[in-house]
Design an enzyme around this catalytic site. Structure first.
Site, PDB file in Angstrom:
ATOM      1  N   GLY A  33       0.673  -1.092   0.036  1.00 28.62           N
ATOM      2  CA  GLY A  33      -0.108   0.076  -0.121  1.00 28.62           C
ATOM      3  C   GLY A  33       1.013   1.194   0.038  1.00 28.62           C
ATOM      4  O   GLY A  33       2.015   1.567  -0.229  1.00 28.62           O
ATOM      5  N   ASN A  34       0.062   2.379   0.220  1.00 31.53           N
ATOM      6  CA  ASN A  34       0.837   3.957   0.256  1.00 31.53           C
ATOM      7  C   ASN A  34       0.175   4.608   1.341  1.00 31.53           C
ATOM      8  O   ASN A  34      -0.571   4.408   1.899  1.00 31.53           O
ATOM      9  CB  ASN A  34       0.891   4.264  -1.046  1.00 31.53           C
ATOM     10  N   ARG A  35       1.032   5.604   1.646  1.00 29.81           N
ATOM     11  CA  ARG A  35       0.365   6.735   2.616  1.00 29.81           C
ATOM     12  C   ARG A  35      -0.602   7.498   2.126  1.00 29.81           C
ATOM     13  O   ARG A  35      -0.887   8.609   3.041  1.00 29.81           O
ATOM     14  CB  ARG A  35       1.507   7.537   2.843  1.00 29.81           C
ATOM     15  N   SER A  36      -1.473   7.563   1.148  1.00 30.48           N
ATOM     16  CA  SER A  36      -2.424   8.564   0.746  1.00 30.48           C
ATOM     17  C   SER A  36      -3.573   8.068   1.729  1.00 30.48           C
ATOM     18  O   SER A  36      -4.155   7.249   1.893  1.00 30.48           O
ATOM     19  CB  SER A  36      -2.902   8.225  -0.658  1.00 30.48           C
TER      20      SER A  36
END
Ligand code: CTP
Ligand code: CA
Length: 238
Positions: A33-36
């Site tokens: 995943g990512n930090r958005s």
């Protein structure tokens, strides 16, 4: 600022906004995943609705209290929750068939695990390395194969800048490469943008020329992006 102080210049305009960050599963319990946080996309959806637009918010793993920022007190926003890039792609393209403007504010994974295990991967006998495959570039595909010809396509580019170029240089190159009508470039890293209530952006056209800049709360930045979209659709005055 208050909705009443904003122009109602998107009355009847149909928009799709993707927000948040995709999750690409490895097994039933793990993902890449990512930090958005989805806050900028949610602010864009809210701003469009407050200006009279009908909005489909394709929300990739956005927390319920963040999504509420777009929906509370507005009957113009329909939320389509998605998890993976491929789910986001289909949700965006489906909604975009009836849309005048598509804004890709979501952070879509560039790669996903080649295979998804049916059962939880164990530490013993687990993979020593992850095999990844490229995902479809949804923004690029909206430009090359538009669900509704003539619609306005807006991309976002989170950039850090590096030895090969500044944030703006990377943004310009990306604007030309992607071919979207507008590309909203924002610097990230060092506590900027991700998970914070403020943002600062430069809006470029498909040629990489600066058409607008904005900084401040994500709500204000959202309105500045819609101002730029309006100006783009209206064309040069006179
Ligand atoms: N995007 C997309 N589909 C992908 C990857 C990105 O639609 N698989 C969209 C994002 O939603 C965003 C824009 O493309 O609107 C730019 O994303 P970004 O990650 O900055 O661009 P990339 O071309 O993936 O370049 P980079 O190598 O910098 O990640
Ligand atoms: Ca990317």
């Amino acid at each position: 600022g208050p909705a009443a102080a904003r122009p109602r210049d998107l009355d009847g305009v149909r928009v799709v906004v993707s927000a948040g960050g995709t999750r690409e599963p490895l097994d039933p319990v793990r993902f890449l995943g990512n930090r958005s946080s989805g806050r900028q996309g949610v602010a864009l959806a809210r701003a469009a609705a407050d200006r009279g637009a009908r909005v489909t918010l394709v929300a990739a793993n956005v927390a319920a209290e963040v999504v509420a920022g777009a929906t509370t007190g507005s009957d113009r926003v329909v939320v389509v929750p998605v998890e993976t890039g491929e789910e986001l792609r289909h949700a965006v393209r489906s909604a975009a068939k009836d849309a005048d403007v598509v804004v890709m504010a979501a952070a879509v994974a560039d790669y996903r695990p080649e295979t998804v295990a049916d059962a939880k991967l164990k530490k013993t006998g687990g993979p020593a390395a992850l095999r990844l495959v490229e995902t479809v570039d949804v923004l690029r595909e909206l430009v090359t194969d538009p669900p509704r010809p003539g619609q306005t396509v807006v991309g976002f580019a989170a950039e850090t800048g590096d030895v090969t170029g500044s944030v703006l240089e990377h943004g310009r190159a990306k604007a030309r490469r992607k071919g979207a009508d507008l590309l909203v470039v924002n610097p990230v890293g060092d506590g900027r943008a991700f998970g914070t209530p403020t943002n600062d952006v430069t809006v470029l056209d498909a040629a990489g020329e600066v058409v607008a800049t904005a900084a401040g709360p994500k709500e204000d930045v959202a309105h500045a992006v819609w101002d730029a979209v309006r100006a783009h659709v209206d064309g040069p005055a006179g």
